[in-house]
Design a protein around this motif. Sequence first.
Motif, mmCIF file in Angstrom:
data_model
loop_
_atom_site.group_PDB
_atom_site.id
_atom_site.type_symbol
_atom_site.label_atom_id
_atom_site.label_comp_id
_atom_site.label_asym_id
_atom_site.label_seq_id
_atom_site.Cartn_x
_atom_site.Cartn_y
_atom_site.Cartn_z
ATOM 1 N N ALA A 104 51.890 -10.129 13.093
ATOM 2 C CA ALA A 104 51.186 -9.464 11.989
ATOM 3 C C ALA A 104 51.663 -8.017 11.861
ATOM 4 O O ALA A 104 51.730 -7.474 10.751
ATOM 5 C CB ALA A 104 49.676 -9.517 12.212
ATOM 6 N N TRP A 105 51.989 -7.389 12.987
ATOM 7 C CA TRP A 105 52.559 -6.046 12.930
ATOM 8 C C TRP A 105 53.858 -6.058 12.135
ATOM 9 O O TRP A 105 54.138 -5.132 11.367
ATOM 10 C CB TRP A 105 52.854 -5.529 14.342
ATOM 11 N N ALA A 106 54.662 -7.101 12.354
ATOM 12 C CA ALA A 106 55.952 -7.197 11.650
ATOM 13 C C ALA A 106 55.742 -7.233 10.139
ATOM 14 O O ALA A 106 56.544 -6.666 9.379
ATOM 15 C CB ALA A 106 56.715 -8.432 12.119
ATOM 16 N N ASP A 107 54.667 -7.902 9.681
ATOM 17 C CA ASP A 107 54.341 -7.913 8.245
ATOM 18 C C ASP A 107 54.135 -6.493 7.730
ATOM 19 O O ASP A 107 54.581 -6.125 6.637
ATOM 20 C CB ASP A 107 53.050 -8.705 7.983
ATOM 21 N N ILE A 108 53.410 -5.701 8.525
ATOM 22 C CA ILE A 108 53.113 -4.320 8.124
ATOM 23 C C ILE A 108 54.397 -3.497 8.052
ATOM 24 O O ILE A 108 54.605 -2.724 7.107
ATOM 25 C CB ILE A 108 52.113 -3.669 9.106
ATOM 26 N N PHE A 109 55.268 -3.665 9.047
ATOM 27 C CA PHE A 109 56.536 -2.930 9.038
ATOM 28 C C PHE A 109 57.383 -3.315 7.829
ATOM 29 O O PHE A 109 58.052 -2.464 7.231
ATOM 30 C CB PHE A 109 57.315 -3.182 10.329
ATOM 31 N N LEU A 110 57.365 -4.600 7.475
ATOM 32 C CA LEU A 110 58.095 -5.040 6.285
ATOM 33 C C LEU A 110 57.506 -4.394 5.034
ATOM 34 O O LEU A 110 58.236 -3.855 4.192
ATOM 35 C CB LEU A 110 58.058 -6.564 6.161
ATOM 36 N N GLY A 111 56.191 -4.456 4.890
ATOM 37 C CA GLY A 111 55.550 -3.858 3.729
ATOM 38 C C GLY A 111 55.814 -2.363 3.651
ATOM 39 O O GLY A 111 56.038 -1.812 2.572
ATOM 40 N N PHE A 112 55.798 -1.719 4.796
ATOM 41 C CA PHE A 112 56.067 -0.276 4.877
ATOM 42 C C PHE A 112 57.473 0.022 4.362
ATOM 43 O O PHE A 112 57.683 0.975 3.612
ATOM 44 C CB PHE A 112 55.908 0.174 6.326
ATOM 45 N N ALA A 113 58.442 -0.812 4.759
ATOM 46 C CA ALA A 113 59.823 -0.638 4.296
ATOM 47 C C ALA A 113 59.927 -0.876 2.796
ATOM 48 O O ALA A 113 60.589 -0.122 2.071
ATOM 49 C CB ALA A 113 60.752 -1.585 5.038
ATOM 50 N N ALA A 114 59.262 -1.936 2.316
ATOM 51 C CA ALA A 114 59.326 -2.275 0.895
ATOM 52 C C ALA A 114 58.663 -1.216 0.021
ATOM 53 O O ALA A 114 59.000 -1.085 -1.159
ATOM 54 C CB ALA A 114 58.674 -3.635 0.656
ATOM 55 N N TRP A 156 47.469 3.549 11.140
ATOM 56 C CA TRP A 156 46.185 3.004 10.682
ATOM 57 C C TRP A 156 46.337 1.552 10.220
ATOM 58 O O TRP A 156 45.488 0.703 10.512
ATOM 59 C CB TRP A 156 45.623 3.855 9.533
ATOM 60 N N LEU A 157 47.427 1.261 9.520
ATOM 61 C CA LEU A 157 47.638 -0.101 9.014
ATOM 62 C C LEU A 157 47.932 -1.085 10.149
ATOM 63 O O LEU A 157 47.531 -2.252 10.087
ATOM 64 C CB LEU A 157 48.772 -0.109 7.986
ATOM 65 N N LEU A 158 48.621 -0.632 11.183
ATOM 66 C CA LEU A 158 48.858 -1.494 12.351
ATOM 67 C C LEU A 158 47.541 -1.800 13.063
ATOM 68 O O LEU A 158 47.307 -2.931 13.505
ATOM 69 C CB LEU A 158 49.835 -0.818 13.318
ATOM 70 N N ALA A 187 44.662 -1.806 11.560
ATOM 71 C CA ALA A 187 43.928 -2.664 10.632
ATOM 72 C C ALA A 187 44.333 -4.124 10.771
ATOM 73 O O ALA A 187 43.478 -5.017 10.882
ATOM 74 C CB ALA A 187 44.166 -2.204 9.190
ATOM 75 N N THR A 188 45.638 -4.390 10.811
ATOM 76 C CA THR A 188 46.083 -5.783 10.900
ATOM 77 C C THR A 188 45.745 -6.382 12.257
ATOM 78 O O THR A 188 45.505 -7.590 12.373
ATOM 79 C CB THR A 188 47.597 -5.890 10.615
ATOM 80 N N THR A 189 45.694 -5.553 13.310
ATOM 81 C CA THR A 189 45.282 -6.034 14.631
ATOM 82 C C THR A 189 43.843 -6.548 14.576
ATOM 83 O O THR A 189 43.533 -7.633 15.083
ATOM 84 C CB THR A 189 45.392 -4.904 15.680
ATOM 85 N N GLY A 190 42.975 -5.775 13.949
ATOM 86 C CA GLY A 190 41.586 -6.201 13.823
ATOM 87 C C GLY A 190 41.428 -7.424 12.940
ATOM 88 O O GLY A 190 40.693 -8.362 13.280
ATOM 89 N N LEU A 191 42.149 -7.452 11.827
ATOM 90 C CA LEU A 191 42.014 -8.558 10.878
ATOM 91 C C LEU A 191 42.541 -9.871 11.462
ATOM 92 O O LEU A 191 41.899 -10.914 11.353
ATOM 93 C CB LEU A 191 42.764 -8.225 9.583
ATOM 94 N N GLY A 251 50.408 -13.303 3.117
ATOM 95 C CA GLY A 251 50.981 -12.572 1.998
ATOM 96 C C GLY A 251 50.226 -11.280 1.737
ATOM 97 O O GLY A 251 50.821 -10.228 1.469
ATOM 98 N N SER A 252 48.909 -11.349 1.859
ATOM 99 C CA SER A 252 48.080 -10.154 1.661
ATOM 100 C C SER A 252 48.319 -9.144 2.780
ATOM 101 O O SER A 252 48.258 -7.933 2.559
ATOM 102 C CB SER A 252 46.600 -10.544 1.619
ATOM 103 N N ASN A 253 48.600 -9.649 3.970
ATOM 104 C CA ASN A 253 48.883 -8.754 5.099
ATOM 105 C C ASN A 253 50.158 -7.954 4.845
ATOM 106 O O ASN A 253 50.249 -6.771 5.171
ATOM 107 C CB ASN A 253 49.018 -9.567 6.388
ATOM 108 N N LEU A 254 51.149 -8.595 4.240
ATOM 109 C CA LEU A 254 52.375 -7.886 3.867
ATOM 110 C C LEU A 254 52.053 -6.793 2.844
ATOM 111 O O LEU A 254 52.534 -5.662 2.957
ATOM 112 C CB LEU A 254 53.396 -8.869 3.298
ATOM 113 N N LEU A 255 51.232 -7.135 1.847
ATOM 114 C CA LEU A 255 50.858 -6.146 0.829
ATOM 115 C C LEU A 255 50.040 -5.010 1.432
ATOM 116 O O LEU A 255 50.061 -3.892 0.920
ATOM 117 C CB LEU A 255 50.074 -6.820 -0.298
#
Length: 293
Positions: free
Chosen positions: A9-19, A44-46, A48-52, A143-147
């Motif tokens: 899930a962290w990887a999703d955040i890093f991808l979204g951050f890059a995009a 903060w987003l990392l 957030a995704t950890t909790g979610l 998909g929402s996690n990426l966004l």
Amino acid sequence: MRPANIITAWADIFLGFAASGSGIIFTKLINGEASFAILIPLVWLLLATTGLYGGGIVFNDVFDAELDAKERPNRAIPSGRVSSQNATLLGSILFAIGIIAAFQVSLLSAAIATFITLSCLLYNSLAKHHPFFGPLNMGLCRGSNLLLGVSAVPEIIGERWYLALIPVLYIAAITAISQGEVHGGKKITGVLSLLLIAIVLTAVLALGLLEEYRAIAALPFGILLAIRILPNFIKAAREPIAENIRNAVRIGVLSLIVLDATVASGFAGLYYGLFVLILLPISMKLAKVFAVT
């Protein structure tokens, strides 16, 4: 809480951050042109995704407690190591952490986190038992996690929303085939999952048509992704016994990191993709200690 999965899930955040265009921040940090304070939204987003993700997995076990007592009695709740009440409390706290952490970035981030929370609860309580809506529901969560990662720059969401379709299809493929990981599955489900994986790989290549996307940087990661997942999904489609399906699901979940590294490198360059890929051995190490499925 499936720690190995949380890393994906962290990887999703890093991808979204890059995009979102924020991947250039890493280059600035390396060159000494920016301070680490600029990474605060990412932190903060990392969180957030950890909790979610953690909350979603905990509630998965809460809703499945009766079924797990028959099929997987070694899990935390049916084994008696954790009560349903304490698990519910833990899951609720994790969801709250996820939403509050996302709110520190923006109201849009908090809205996305809330949507993910509700989607997780819908999946765990109802949708997971449906052969079509279950995989779709789980795909929407990822998909929402990426966004959520893209929301580091809220105004970019409107430009990059289509990227969410990639994890939607990828996770839908994994979720569909995972329905047979206990008793075995059907060949038609395996074939469908394999088709969805093929569409994902094609979509990743098609991103090269975008002017701002560096396909050359993404290519080696894309090859690694295909090598990791295709043999396992082909084997599960040909012989859909429980063991083959579990292997395909396990490799598929962990390979989310490779998928994210592939697309992230296209937006932020080779070194950023390698940075995301470092999460893979960490996740694989955790997968040896904690369950993935």
